[in-house]
Scaffold this motif. Structure first.
Motif, PDB file in Angstrom:
ATOM      1  N   ILE A 239      72.264 -19.854  22.960  1.00  0.00           N
ATOM      2  CA  ILE A 239      72.878 -18.540  22.808  1.00  0.00           C
ATOM      3  C   ILE A 239      72.805 -18.114  21.352  1.00  0.00           C
ATOM      4  N   ASP A 240      73.028 -19.057  20.455  1.00  0.00           N
ATOM      5  CA  ASP A 240      72.968 -18.769  19.030  1.00  0.00           C
ATOM      6  C   ASP A 240      71.581 -18.270  18.642  1.00  0.00           C
ATOM      7  N   GLU A 241      70.537 -18.842  19.235  1.00  0.00           N
ATOM      8  CA  GLU A 241      69.176 -18.401  18.954  1.00  0.00           C
ATOM      9  C   GLU A 241      68.965 -16.962  19.412  1.00  0.00           C
ATOM     10  N   GLU A 242      69.562 -16.596  20.540  1.00  0.00           N
ATOM     11  CA  GLU A 242      69.461 -15.218  21.022  1.00  0.00           C
ATOM     12  C   GLU A 242      70.097 -14.255  20.023  1.00  0.00           C
ATOM     13  N   MET A 243      71.223 -14.666  19.461  1.00  0.00           N
ATOM     14  CA  MET A 243      71.896 -13.819  18.477  1.00  0.00           C
ATOM     15  C   MET A 243      71.027 -13.637  17.238  1.00  0.00           C
ATOM     16  N   LYS A 244      70.364 -14.715  16.817  1.00  0.00           N
ATOM     17  CA  LYS A 244      69.497 -14.634  15.645  1.00  0.00           C
ATOM     18  C   LYS A 244      68.332 -13.680  15.903  1.00  0.00           C
ATOM     19  N   ALA A 245      67.756 -13.763  17.108  1.00  0.00           N
ATOM     20  CA  ALA A 245      66.630 -12.891  17.447  1.00  0.00           C
ATOM     21  C   ALA A 245      67.047 -11.424  17.427  1.00  0.00           C
ATOM     22  N   GLU A 246      68.258 -11.150  17.915  1.00  0.00           N
ATOM     23  CA  GLU A 246      68.753  -9.772  17.913  1.00  0.00           C
ATOM     24  C   GLU A 246      68.949  -9.264  16.487  1.00  0.00           C
ATOM     25  N   LEU A 247      69.408 -10.152  15.610  1.00  0.00           N
ATOM     26  CA  LEU A 247      69.592  -9.754  14.214  1.00  0.00           C
ATOM     27  C   LEU A 247      68.258  -9.431  13.546  1.00  0.00           C
ATOM     28  N   ILE A 248      67.245 -10.248  13.835  1.00  0.00           N
ATOM     29  CA  ILE A 248      65.926 -10.027  13.239  1.00  0.00           C
ATOM     30  C   ILE A 248      65.339  -8.699  13.700  1.00  0.00           C
TER      31      ILE A 248
END
Length: 252
Positions: A239-248
């Motif tokens: 889930i944390d990786e999904e959040m990072k992708a959204e930020l990028i």
């Protein structure tokens, strides 16, 4: 009534690999005990290798969805409203349902819930302490003295509780589609979240929302009763990786 209790007798259904593994692990432990205590010389699991467990990304509801459930008018279903309140409380302390059902007023100490998680009691007897927010305190006060057995809430059976949660989600209009792993086929499938909602989703809601905010598995584990280094948190890192992708994407 809380849910429709009219049921048809059904044939046994196929079980998923994770369930079979759990049952075989218990059976293997029994045979190991028999061997250690010279009750048998049979070694049925000597060459047995289980198929690895398969878990999808943890499914849980947002804080906004949790509050939507809390604020849904269930006055026409008073018994269901009780189970809704229990579910909300479980979302706020993150314990397993087996631990929740054993809690009495003696577990409430200085504005916090204290208990020793049953699942990890044999490995470590560390006490889990979860501070109570105002909503949790209000629910405890609302149901104080209501249970004949002295527990913090008037609980029903775990099975009926899980059935009630599904109905609560439907009435609260929490029915979005989610991707889950079919335990039998091990394939992805889309399901309305109300159809898969259960008491364990309350625990995941507690863990998932905290983990999104602090990103520290040991700190969250201290509140949820997970043992240090628990593999469960590896799934929340997805889930944390999904959040990072959204930020990028915001940089586009």
């Amino acid at each position: 009534s809380i849910i429709n209790t009219n049921r048809k007798t059904s044939k046994p259904q196929p079980r998923g690999t994770n369930t079979i593994n759990a049952l075989f692990n218990k059976l293997r432990a029994f045979f190991n005990w028999c061997l250690d205590n010279e009750k048998t010389t049979n070694r049925p699991f000597k060459n047995y290798e289980s198929t690895p467990d398969l878990y999808g990304t943890p499914i849980y509801i947002t804080i906004e969805e949790r509050n939507q459930i809390l604020n849904t008018d269930l006055s026409h279903r008073p018994q269901l409203a009780i189970q809704r309140d229990i579910f909300i409380f479980q979302c706020l302390i993150g314990c397993r349902v087996g631990d929740l059902y054993k809690m009495t007023s003696s577990n409430v100490i200085n504005s916090a819930i204290e208990y020793i998680p049953r699942k990890t009691k044999e490995e470590r007897s560390a006490t889990t302490r979860v501070p109570l927010n105002d909503t949790a305190k209000g629910l405890l006060q609302q149901y104080k003295g209501k249970d004949k057995e002295g527990r913090i809430f008037p609980f029903i059976s775990e099975q009926k509780y899980n059935e009630a949660i599904k109905e609560i989600f439907r009435l609260s209009d929490i029915t979005r589609s989610v991707t889950v792993i079919n335990p039998t086929t091990r394939e992805e499938e889309k399901r309305p979240i109300n159809e898969i909602a259960s008491s364990h989703l309350a625990r995941r809601t507690f863990v998932g929302n905290l983990y999104k905010k602090v990103k520290d598995p040991n700190l969250v584990g201290a509140l949820s009763g997970h043992k240090e280094g628990s593999r469960a948190f590896a799934r929340y890192r997805d889930i944390d990786e999904e959040m990072k992708a959204e930020l990028i994407k915001m940089l586009d």
